[in-house]
Design a protein around this motif. Structure first.
Motif, PDB file in Angstrom:
ATOM      1  N   UNK A 209      46.588 -68.204 -10.277  1.00 55.67           N
ATOM      2  CA  UNK A 209      45.310 -68.851 -10.024  1.00 55.67           C
ATOM      3  C   UNK A 209      44.279 -67.898  -9.430  1.00 55.67           C
ATOM      4  N   UNK A 210      44.706 -67.092  -8.458  1.00 56.58           N
ATOM      5  CA  UNK A 210      43.776 -66.191  -7.767  1.00 56.58           C
ATOM      6  C   UNK A 210      43.815 -64.756  -8.299  1.00 56.58           C
ATOM      7  N   UNK A 211      44.669 -64.505  -9.273  1.00 52.77           N
ATOM      8  CA  UNK A 211      44.845 -63.157  -9.831  1.00 52.77           C
ATOM      9  C   UNK A 211      45.072 -62.152  -8.709  1.00 52.77           C
ATOM     10  N   UNK A 212      46.063 -62.466  -7.897  1.00 55.43           N
ATOM     11  CA  UNK A 212      46.321 -61.668  -6.709  1.00 55.43           C
ATOM     12  C   UNK A 212      47.772 -61.203  -6.679  1.00 55.43           C
ATOM     13  N   UNK A 213      47.952 -59.916  -6.465  1.00 60.50           N
ATOM     14  CA  UNK A 213      49.278 -59.286  -6.373  1.00 60.50           C
ATOM     15  C   UNK A 213      50.086 -59.457  -7.660  1.00 60.50           C
ATOM     16  N   UNK A 214      49.409 -59.421  -8.790  1.00 55.65           N
ATOM     17  CA  UNK A 214      50.095 -59.618 -10.062  1.00 55.65           C
ATOM     18  C   UNK A 214      50.760 -58.340 -10.572  1.00 55.65           C
ATOM     19  N   UNK A 215      50.251 -57.179 -10.175  1.00 55.79           N
ATOM     20  CA  UNK A 215      50.832 -55.918 -10.633  1.00 55.79           C
ATOM     21  C   UNK A 215      51.425 -55.099  -9.500  1.00 55.79           C
ATOM     22  N   UNK A 216      51.452 -55.661  -8.329  1.00 52.67           N
ATOM     23  CA  UNK A 216      51.909 -54.953  -7.128  1.00 52.67           C
ATOM     24  C   UNK A 216      53.439 -54.843  -7.125  1.00 52.67           C
TER      25      UNK A 216
END
Length: 89
Positions: A57-64
């Protein structure tokens, strides 16, 4: 007892999503961030569905990394435990 568990799961997932949103806004504004260990801890306490939803939803920590892998391992363990409890019951 099942009602208490359901209430806990709803609450922890909503709180987890709120923490991810707060961390995303802090990142954008250059403020103090929520430690990854805290976000993973919330997932471990049952908030992994909320964590995955918030990531999307927030496009957060998706590639971390290794955060993504650690979150996936937590979710896999929880799914395995859930399936095990289902068949044991």
């Amino acid at each position: 007892m099942p009602t208490l568990i359901l209430v806990w799961l709803v609450a922890i997932n909503l709180w987890t999503m709120r923490c991810f949103r707060h961390d995303k806004h802090a990142a954008i504004q250059g403020r103090r961030r929520t430690p990854e260990s805290e976000l993973l801890g919330l997932a471990l306490l049952g908030g992994s569905p909320g964590a995955f939803a918030a990531r999307r939803l927030y496009r957060h920590k998706t590639r971390k990394e290794p955060f993504s892998t650690q979150l996936s391992v937590i979710a896999a363990i929880q799914i395995g435990a859930g399936v095990g409890l289902f068949f044991a019951w």
